[in-house]
Motif scaffolding. Structure first.
Motif, PDB file in Angstrom:
ATOM      1  N   GLY A 253       0.786  -1.119  -0.021  1.00  0.00           N
ATOM      2  CA  GLY A 253       0.120   0.001   0.005  1.00  0.00           C
ATOM      3  C   GLY A 253       0.811   1.426  -0.123  1.00  0.00           C
ATOM      4  N   GLU A 254       2.012   1.202   0.581  1.00  0.00           N
ATOM      5  CA  GLU A 254       2.798   2.298   0.715  1.00  0.00           C
ATOM      6  C   GLU A 254       3.731   2.608  -0.700  1.00  0.00           C
ATOM      7  N   ILE A 255       3.704   1.446  -1.147  1.00  0.00           N
ATOM      8  CA  ILE A 255       4.399   1.466  -2.596  1.00  0.00           C
ATOM      9  C   ILE A 255       3.512   2.249  -3.464  1.00  0.00           C
ATOM     10  N   TYR A 256       2.483   1.923  -3.374  1.00  0.00           N
ATOM     11  CA  TYR A 256       1.289   2.695  -4.134  1.00  0.00           C
ATOM     12  C   TYR A 256       1.263   4.146  -3.852  1.00  0.00           C
ATOM     13  N   MET A 257       1.417   4.544  -2.709  1.00  0.00           N
ATOM     14  CA  MET A 257       1.214   5.780  -2.033  1.00  0.00           C
ATOM     15  C   MET A 257       2.467   6.573  -2.707  1.00  0.00           C
ATOM     16  N   ILE A 258       3.648   6.044  -2.553  1.00  0.00           N
ATOM     17  CA  ILE A 258       4.817   6.492  -3.121  1.00  0.00           C
ATOM     18  C   ILE A 258       4.598   6.856  -4.544  1.00  0.00           C
ATOM     19  N   GLY A 259       4.127   5.928  -5.374  1.00  0.00           N
ATOM     20  CA  GLY A 259       3.790   6.124  -6.956  1.00  0.00           C
ATOM     21  C   GLY A 259       2.992   7.463  -6.875  1.00  0.00           C
ATOM     22  N   ALA A 260       1.904   7.575  -6.083  1.00  0.00           N
ATOM     23  CA  ALA A 260       0.985   8.831  -6.495  1.00  0.00           C
ATOM     24  C   ALA A 260       1.886  10.118  -5.996  1.00  0.00           C
ATOM     25  N   TYR A 261       2.567   9.936  -5.045  1.00  0.00           N
ATOM     26  CA  TYR A 261       3.435  11.271  -4.687  1.00  0.00           C
ATOM     27  C   TYR A 261       4.440  11.626  -6.005  1.00  0.00           C
ATOM     28  N   THR A 262       5.226  10.350  -6.563  1.00  0.00           N
ATOM     29  CA  THR A 262       6.244  10.786  -7.445  1.00  0.00           C
ATOM     30  C   THR A 262       5.490  11.139  -8.646  1.00  0.00           C
ATOM     31  N   ALA A 263       4.199  10.665  -8.822  1.00  0.00           N
ATOM     32  CA  ALA A 263       3.490  11.310 -10.159  1.00  0.00           C
ATOM     33  C   ALA A 263       3.342  12.717  -9.894  1.00  0.00           C
ATOM     34  N   LEU A 264       2.836  13.030  -8.528  1.00  0.00           N
ATOM     35  CA  LEU A 264       2.659  14.598  -8.258  1.00  0.00           C
ATOM     36  C   LEU A 264       3.778  15.435  -8.586  1.00  0.00           C
ATOM     37  N   ILE A 265       4.852  14.980  -8.061  1.00  0.00           N
ATOM     38  CA  ILE A 265       6.266  15.616  -8.319  1.00  0.00           C
ATOM     39  C   ILE A 265       6.560  15.970  -9.496  1.00  0.00           C
ATOM     40  N   ALA A 266       6.326  14.857 -10.394  1.00  0.00           N
ATOM     41  CA  ALA A 266       6.685  14.961 -11.675  1.00  0.00           C
ATOM     42  C   ALA A 266       5.719  16.108 -12.413  1.00  0.00           C
ATOM     43  N   ILE A 267       4.540  15.961 -12.079  1.00  0.00           N
ATOM     44  CA  ILE A 267       3.439  16.770 -12.958  1.00  0.00           C
ATOM     45  C   ILE A 267       3.905  18.144 -12.495  1.00  0.00           C
ATOM     46  N   THR A 268       4.211  18.629 -11.114  1.00  0.00           N
ATOM     47  CA  THR A 268       4.224  19.861 -10.930  1.00  0.00           C
ATOM     48  C   THR A 268       5.839  20.174 -11.381  1.00  0.00           C
ATOM     49  N   GLY A 269       6.862  19.290 -11.604  1.00  0.00           N
ATOM     50  CA  GLY A 269       8.023  19.805 -12.137  1.00  0.00           C
ATOM     51  C   GLY A 269       7.754  20.205 -13.488  1.00  0.00           C
ATOM     52  N   LEU A 270       7.068  19.317 -14.375  1.00  0.00           N
ATOM     53  CA  LEU A 270       6.581  19.539 -15.790  1.00  0.00           C
ATOM     54  C   LEU A 270       5.767  21.052 -15.958  1.00  0.00           C
ATOM     55  N   ALA A 271       5.036  21.167 -14.786  1.00  0.00           N
ATOM     56  CA  ALA A 271       4.215  22.703 -15.064  1.00  0.00           C
ATOM     57  C   ALA A 271       5.035  23.684 -14.743  1.00  0.00           C
ATOM     58  N   ALA A 272       6.195  23.452 -13.931  1.00  0.00           N
ATOM     59  CA  ALA A 272       7.215  24.390 -13.636  1.00  0.00           C
ATOM     60  C   ALA A 272       8.122  24.791 -14.904  1.00  0.00           C
ATOM     61  N   LEU A 273       8.189  23.817 -15.780  1.00  0.00           N
ATOM     62  CA  LEU A 273       8.875  23.983 -16.818  1.00  0.00           C
ATOM     63  C   LEU A 273       7.816  24.536 -18.209  1.00  0.00           C
ATOM     64  N   GLY A 274       6.902  24.579 -17.727  1.00  0.00           N
ATOM     65  CA  GLY A 274       5.984  25.055 -18.841  1.00  0.00           C
ATOM     66  C   GLY A 274       5.399  24.206 -19.718  1.00  0.00           C
ATOM     67  N   ILE A 275       5.556  23.038 -19.430  1.00  0.00           N
ATOM     68  CA  ILE A 275       5.312  22.005 -20.363  1.00  0.00           C
ATOM     69  C   ILE A 275       3.307  22.057 -20.244  1.00  0.00           C
ATOM     70  N   ALA A 276       2.573  22.051 -21.248  1.00  0.00           N
ATOM     71  CA  ALA A 276       0.963  21.727 -21.103  1.00  0.00           C
ATOM     72  C   ALA A 276       0.664  20.736 -21.870  1.00  0.00           C
ATOM     73  N   TRP A 277       1.346  20.121 -22.949  1.00  0.00           N
ATOM     74  CA  TRP A 277       0.887  19.217 -23.554  1.00  0.00           C
ATOM     75  C   TRP A 277       0.305  17.798 -22.856  1.00  0.00           C
ATOM     76  N   LEU A 278      -0.931  17.576 -22.502  1.00  0.00           N
ATOM     77  CA  LEU A 278      -1.481  16.602 -21.579  1.00  0.00           C
ATOM     78  C   LEU A 278      -0.791  15.124 -21.614  1.00  0.00           C
ATOM     79  N   PRO A 279      -0.914  14.797 -23.100  1.00  0.00           N
ATOM     80  CA  PRO A 279      -0.475  13.264 -23.121  1.00  0.00           C
ATOM     81  C   PRO A 279       1.086  13.146 -22.581  1.00  0.00           C
TER      82      PRO A 279
END
Lengths: 307, 370
Positions: free
Chosen positions: A43-69
């Motif tokens: 269950g914790e591995i799953y939670m860490i997956g969600a956090y990593t995804a969020l960090i990646a999304i935030t990072g991409l947004a900070a870089l100004g990338i907006a192409w959804l796929p």
């Protein structure tokens, strides 16, 4: 007609949530099928997956990338890589050294790992709920304008579709690939497989990695679907997925899928027709009933007690 | 307040006071118990920031009866079990005055221990009526009760003449208590309560609940509980196009609801204590917070400040640090505090406390309604 639409809506809600339970349940069931232990840190591995995804999304947004796929793919890949390495490391650090010892030892080691990972994320990311951006919005609706309409959102469709694709790939992988065949052999008889020249340690690591990767997929999907994550949310999801795995027959991959879907639908029907208060009562009640009347689960095959 | 000269003067005053009381005095320990971590840690931040400021300022002004106040901070995670552990720690630390706890479900079990051990407790945030219903001598609060807050919310809803209202709660002492008060007032006001249902705190999936709300075709949804769940309900309701206005108690009035719900938080109605930080007489205090880089606008910052101040005032009025004497002094006296004039009834509740209906905005700001 109204009632039918309402029923269909609750069914859709249930199947959505159920398919993510199934994705997480795979991790439990594969590990159990092969080494007969319950990986409570899953269950914790799953939670860490969600956090990593969020960090990646935030990072991409900070870089100004907006192409959804692109955002989705990068987030997914990052989450899968981090979770898989986590899954691999957990097995290497916490389970391999105690494998083959008394059966309680790996279990306790797993619980310890789960507590460690939870608190690690508490420290690293803070204990607050973090909002997860809804990247996929909109949906279809059915029914008359002025009365109850059944709606199915693009997010729900994404969840079904992704689950379906993951499950298909997994089934093909298990039934067709060399590693998959080795997995099946190891699950039938670890000692014999070892004698026949299969690197069982590698196969065991592989099951942890595959389970963790699927959990990461679920983490990203559920993060987007619900809208917030916190360091404790892996625990209850893990418990539900574990229930799903036992319900379907622990050790059986189709069982995990079936168990997840049944559990999801049972929960949403309870919320929909009885009351949300009884949701967890019903899911864990189901677990007790199954353990009483069919301990091997719906699709499980009776086998020698391993755990 | 913070000019160097004044600082120097107060430092000198403090040191003289400390020297004067030197031989007799141990410091007066003030326990501060609330959530530093966990899902509602935001409210704990408010509490700790308010209480720390009060301790700092009182010490700068010479302490209480010549003695310094020392804060003893403990994290109860807003978990009833942890709250009991914290209460026992407070006993072991020799604390005789506690500011806390925050969540009603934590305050309730902790107060049993405090009462038994002769520790005076002032909760700056727990609104459940049960806490002061047990005839305890040493329990006080600097906030109103759900039995005051619930009717304010319900009367506002009644004034909007809704056809149907749903009341949802998180099955915890605070949430269910206030939801029940709202439901009862609504019924008395002749409004149809189409649904009264609990959810599980910590749950993430509310799609079934939202579907049910859509089916019930309600105009308003009242939620008794805290912001993490309501934030998700708002967001999932928005995604499913549920057309209803949501309302909640002060437990949801927190900027974090915006990070979870995003735009869906726009138009949420919240009953809160009035904005004490906007009162003219508090501007000096507000500035002191801002100089420290802290935000005094949270609902529990100044109530916590007041809790510490009342303990200090009570000790001075009683001329004793015995909690029972202090309790007696608090019941007897009238105190001027940042949250207004405080007078206590025999149960330890404030004689009057006002709640105001605010409309919440998606940028985290709020405006008073009506």
């Amino acid at each position: 007609m109204q009632d039918l639409l309402y029923f269909i809506q609750q069914l859709i809600n249930g199947l959505t949530i159920g398919s993510t339970y199934a994705l997480i349940a795979i991790g439990y069931t594969m590990v159990y099928g092969i080494i007969g232990m319950i990986n409570f840190a899953h269950g914790e591995i799953y939670m860490i997956g969600a956090y990593t995804a969020l960090i990646a999304i935030t990072g991409l947004a900070a870089l100004g990338i907006a192409w959804l796929p692109l955002i989705l793919i990068v987030a997914l890949v990052c989450a899968m890589i981090v979770s898989s390495s986590m899954g691999w490391a957990v097995e290497r650090v916490a389970y391999r050294p105690v494998r083959g010892k008394h059966r309680l030892i790996p279990l306790i080691s797993a619980i310890g790992m789960s507590i460690f990972l939870q608190n690690y994320v508490h420290l690293a990311q803070g204990s607050r709920n973090i909002g997860f951006p809804a990247l996929i919005e909109g949906g279809f609706r059915f029914g008359a304008e002025d009365s109850f309409q059944t709606s199915i959102t693009y997010m729900q469709i994404t969840i079904f579709a992704t689950t379906l694709v993951c499950m298909t790939i997994l089934s093909l992988f298990i039934s067709r690939s060399r590693i998959g065949r080795a997995c099946r052999a190891v699950s039938q008889d670890l000692g014999m497989a070892n004698l026949l020249g299969i690197d069982t340690n590698r196969i065991i690591s592989a099951t942890f990695v595959i389970g963790a990767a699927l959990a990461a997929v679920a983490g990203l999907l559920l993060g987007m679907y619900y809208g917030s994550i916190d360091p404790l949310f892996g625990f209850i999801a893990g418990l539900k997925a574990f229930t799903a795995a036992v319900l379907g027959g622990i050790g059986s991959i189709p069982g995990a899928m079936l168990g997840g879907l049944i559990l999801g639908v049972a929960e949403s029907m309870t919320s929909g027709y009885l009351s949300g208060e009884y949701k967890d009562v019903v899911s864990f009640g189901l677990l007790i009933l199954i353990l009483l009347f069919k301990p091997t689960g719906l699709l499980g095959k009776p086998e020698v007690e391993k755990i | 307040m913070r000019t160097p000269v004044k600082k120097l003067v107060s430092a000198v005053a403090t040191s003289i006071a400390v020297m004067g009381a030197g031989q007799v005095a141990a410091d007066i320990k003030i326990g501060i118990a609330g959530p530093m971590t966990g899902p509602v840690a935001q409210y704990g931040d408010m509490q700790f920031s308010g209480a720390r400021m009060a301790i700092e300022q009182i010490n700068a002004n010479g302490g209480v009866m010549g003695e310094k106040l020392v804060g003893v901070e403990q994290d109860d995670v807003c978990d009833p079990k942890q709250a009991v552990t914290v209460a026992n720690n407070m006993v072991n630390e020799g604390v005789r005055f506690v500011v806390g706890h925050l969540c009603s479900s934590s305050t309730q079990p902790a107060s049993d221990i405090y009462e038994d051990e002769g520790i005076l407790m002032v909760t700056p945030a727990s609104t459940s009526p049960d806490i002061t219903e047990r005839g305890y001598e040493l329990v006080f609060r600097t906030i109103g009760l759900d039995s005051m807050q619930g009717p304010v919310a319900a009367n506002y809803l009644i004034s909007q003449k809704p056809e149907r209202v749903a009341v949802i709660h998180d099955k915890q002492q605070y949430g269910e208590g206030i939801a029940t008060a709202v439901r009862d007032t609504l019924k008395e006001g002749g409004v149809e309560v189409a649904m009264f249902e609990g959810i599980t705190a910590g749950a993430k999936d509310f799609s079934s609940l939202v579907t049910k709300l859509r089916q019930a075709d309600v105009d308003y949804v009242y939620y008794g509980g805290y912001h993490p769940e309501l934030g998700l309900i708002l967001r999932q309701a928005r995604q499913a196009d549920l057309d209803a206005t949501f309302m909640g108690p002060e437990g949801v009035g927190n900027k974090d609801i915006n990070t979870i719900a995003g735009d869906a938080a726009e138009g949420l109605l919240v009953t809160l204590p009035p904005s004490f930080d906007e009162k003219d007489e508090n501007q000096e205090l507000v500035q002191a917070f801002e100089e420290k880089g802290e935000d005094p606008s949270g609902p529990f910052v100044l109530t916590s400040y007041t809790a510490v101040q009342l303990i200090a005032d009570g000790i001075e009025a009683a001329e004793s640090t015995d909690p029972f004497d202090v309790a007696e002094a608090l019941r007897a006296g009238t105190f001027q505090t940042p949250i207004g004039t405080v007078e206590y009834d025999s149960k330890g509740d404030m004689e009057s406390f006002e709640f105001v209906v605010y409309e919440w905005h998606s940028d985290g700001s709020k405006t008073p309604v009506n």
